[in-house]
Design a protein around this motif. Structure first.
Motif, PDB file in Angstrom:
ATOM      1  N   GLN A  47     -33.895 -30.620 -31.490  1.00 18.48           N
ATOM      2  CA  GLN A  47     -35.143 -31.305 -31.799  1.00 18.48           C
ATOM      3  C   GLN A  47     -35.272 -31.653 -33.276  1.00 18.48           C
ATOM      4  N   GLN A  48     -34.706 -30.785 -34.137  1.00 18.72           N
ATOM      5  CA  GLN A  48     -34.797 -31.042 -35.573  1.00 18.72           C
ATOM      6  C   GLN A  48     -33.775 -30.205 -36.319  1.00 18.72           C
ATOM      7  N   GLU A  49     -33.306 -30.741 -37.416  1.00 15.69           N
ATOM      8  CA  GLU A  49     -32.425 -30.002 -38.314  1.00 15.69           C
ATOM      9  C   GLU A  49     -33.242 -28.890 -38.959  1.00 15.69           C
ATOM     10  N   CYS A  50     -32.664 -27.698 -39.089  1.00 12.85           N
ATOM     11  CA  CYS A  50     -33.415 -26.563 -39.638  1.00 12.85           C
ATOM     12  C   CYS A  50     -32.552 -25.714 -40.561  1.00 12.85           C
ATOM     13  N   SER A  51     -33.214 -25.087 -41.512  1.00 12.35           N
ATOM     14  CA  SER A  51     -32.573 -24.045 -42.315  1.00 12.35           C
ATOM     15  C   SER A  51     -32.674 -22.730 -41.545  1.00 12.35           C
ATOM     16  N   VAL A  52     -31.969 -21.726 -42.003  1.00 10.93           N
ATOM     17  CA  VAL A  52     -32.049 -20.408 -41.355  1.00 10.93           C
ATOM     18  C   VAL A  52     -33.483 -19.905 -41.387  1.00 10.93           C
ATOM     19  N   ASN A  53     -34.150 -20.056 -42.529  1.00 14.03           N
ATOM     20  CA  ASN A  53     -35.537 -19.583 -42.634  1.00 14.03           C
ATOM     21  C   ASN A  53     -36.462 -20.291 -41.648  1.00 14.03           C
ATOM     22  N   GLU A  54     -36.243 -21.582 -41.442  1.00 15.06           N
ATOM     23  CA  GLU A  54     -37.065 -22.319 -40.472  1.00 15.06           C
ATOM     24  C   GLU A  54     -36.798 -21.817 -39.051  1.00 15.06           C
ATOM     25  N   VAL A  73     -22.541 -26.292 -33.551  1.00 16.56           N
ATOM     26  CA  VAL A  73     -23.468 -26.695 -34.604  1.00 16.56           C
ATOM     27  C   VAL A  73     -22.676 -26.917 -35.890  1.00 16.56           C
ATOM     28  N   LYS A  74     -23.282 -27.663 -36.795  1.00 18.39           N
ATOM     29  CA  LYS A  74     -22.683 -27.891 -38.109  1.00 18.39           C
ATOM     30  C   LYS A  74     -23.746 -27.624 -39.157  1.00 18.39           C
ATOM     31  N   LYS A  75     -23.279 -27.438 -40.396  1.00 14.93           N
ATOM     32  CA  LYS A  75     -24.239 -27.202 -41.475  1.00 14.93           C
ATOM     33  C   LYS A  75     -24.051 -28.228 -42.563  1.00 14.93           C
ATOM     34  N   ARG A  76     -25.148 -28.462 -43.255  1.00 13.25           N
ATOM     35  CA  ARG A  76     -25.184 -29.398 -44.374  1.00 13.25           C
ATOM     36  C   ARG A  76     -25.833 -28.674 -45.545  1.00 13.25           C
ATOM     37  N   ARG A  77     -25.201 -28.753 -46.695  1.00 19.22           N
ATOM     38  CA  ARG A  77     -25.742 -28.070 -47.875  1.00 19.22           C
ATOM     39  C   ARG A  77     -26.605 -29.016 -48.686  1.00 19.22           C
ATOM     40  N   GLU A  78     -27.767 -28.503 -49.084  1.00 15.09           N
ATOM     41  CA  GLU A  78     -28.665 -29.224 -49.984  1.00 15.09           C
ATOM     42  C   GLU A  78     -29.112 -28.242 -51.058  1.00 15.09           C
ATOM     43  N   LYS A  79     -28.576 -28.432 -52.267  1.00 10.15           N
ATOM     44  CA  LYS A  79     -28.781 -27.489 -53.377  1.00 10.15           C
ATOM     45  C   LYS A  79     -28.294 -26.115 -52.953  1.00 10.15           C
ATOM     46  N   ASN A  80     -29.183 -25.135 -52.825  1.00 11.54           N
ATOM     47  CA  ASN A  80     -28.737 -23.792 -52.458  1.00 11.54           C
ATOM     48  C   ASN A  80     -29.118 -23.418 -51.020  1.00 11.54           C
ATOM     49  N   MET A  81     -29.444 -24.417 -50.203  1.00  6.91           N
ATOM     50  CA  MET A  81     -29.822 -24.150 -48.816  1.00  6.91           C
ATOM     51  C   MET A  81     -28.889 -24.885 -47.860  1.00  6.91           C
ATOM     52  N   TYR A  82     -28.716 -24.292 -46.691  1.00  2.76           N
ATOM     53  CA  TYR A  82     -27.948 -24.929 -45.624  1.00  2.76           C
ATOM     54  C   TYR A  82     -28.894 -25.332 -44.503  1.00  2.76           C
ATOM     55  N   PHE A  83     -28.637 -26.496 -43.946  1.00  2.00           N
ATOM     56  CA  PHE A  83     -29.411 -27.000 -42.822  1.00  2.00           C
ATOM     57  C   PHE A  83     -28.463 -27.188 -41.645  1.00  2.00           C
ATOM     58  N   TYR A  84     -28.910 -26.761 -40.480  1.00  4.44           N
ATOM     59  CA  TYR A  84     -28.083 -26.765 -39.277  1.00  4.44           C
ATOM     60  C   TYR A  84     -28.557 -27.815 -38.288  1.00  4.44           C
ATOM     61  N   SER A  85     -27.585 -28.381 -37.578  1.00  4.77           N
ATOM     62  CA  SER A  85     -27.864 -29.391 -36.555  1.00  4.77           C
ATOM     63  C   SER A  85     -26.731 -29.336 -35.529  1.00  4.77           C
ATOM     64  N   PRO A  86     -26.919 -29.978 -34.368  1.00  4.92           N
ATOM     65  CA  PRO A  86     -25.842 -30.006 -33.373  1.00  4.92           C
ATOM     66  C   PRO A  86     -24.612 -30.718 -33.931  1.00  4.92           C
ATOM     67  N   ASP A  87     -23.444 -30.265 -33.509  1.00  7.36           N
ATOM     68  CA  ASP A  87     -22.208 -30.877 -33.997  1.00  7.36           C
ATOM     69  C   ASP A  87     -21.899 -32.190 -33.292  1.00  7.36           C
ATOM     70  N   ASP A  88     -22.279 -32.310 -32.018  1.00  7.99           N
ATOM     71  CA  ASP A  88     -22.083 -33.581 -31.324  1.00  7.99           C
ATOM     72  C   ASP A  88     -23.004 -33.691 -30.112  1.00  7.99           C
ATOM     73  N   GLU A  89     -23.043 -34.870 -29.548  1.00 14.03           N
ATOM     74  CA  GLU A  89     -23.943 -35.176 -28.425  1.00 14.03           C
ATOM     75  C   GLU A  89     -23.541 -34.477 -27.132  1.00 14.03           C
ATOM     76  N   HIS A  90     -22.278 -34.107 -26.992  1.00 11.75           N
ATOM     77  CA  HIS A  90     -21.820 -33.510 -25.741  1.00 11.75           C
ATOM     78  C   HIS A  90     -22.540 -32.192 -25.442  1.00 11.75           C
ATOM     79  N   VAL A  91     -22.733 -31.389 -26.473  1.00 15.77           N
ATOM     80  CA  VAL A  91     -23.409 -30.104 -26.280  1.00 15.77           C
ATOM     81  C   VAL A  91     -24.873 -30.328 -25.912  1.00 15.77           C
TER      82      VAL A  91
END
Length: 106
Positions: free
Chosen positions: A38-45, A70-88
């Motif tokens: 539903q949305q990209e999230c950080s661990v804290n979220e 899932v995959k992660k994207r770094r923004e400054k000192n935080m990581y944001f997670y999202s699905p790695d692909d549509e198949h999952v």
């Protein structure tokens, strides 16, 4: 059916598919994946949305990343997670639709 025309899966493919379904069999991982679809999230979220400990979330995210669910994207000192692909996403959506369908029949 002619046995020679059957397309068999290789053992390493079977093992990988089994690991994907194993990942999808855990309630906590399903909750995490459903949120991330539903949305990209950080661990804290994720902690805030699912009311779980940071340690539990981090452990599950590591497992899901190893399977490339899932995959992660770094923004400054935080990581944001999202699905790695549509198949999952489609696998989980199909399971949700199946659950809704079978619940209607009860």
């Amino acid at each position: 059916m002619n046995p020679l025309s059957i397309n068999y899966l290789e053992e390493n493919s079977i093992e990988h598919i089994s690991q994907i379904f194993k990942a999808l069999s855990d309630p906590t991982r399903i909750r995490i994946l459903h949120l991330l679809f539903q949305q990209e999230c950080s661990v804290n979220e994720i902690v805030r949305h699912l009311d779980l400990t940071q340690s539990a979330i981090s452990h599950q995210l590591k497992y899901l990343r190893q399977l490339r669910l899932v995959k992660k994207r770094r923004e400054k000192n935080m990581y944001f997670y999202s699905p790695d692909d549509e198949h999952v996403i489609k696998l989980l959506e199909q399971a949700i639709e199946h659950m809704k369908h079978t619940n209607k029949e009860e």
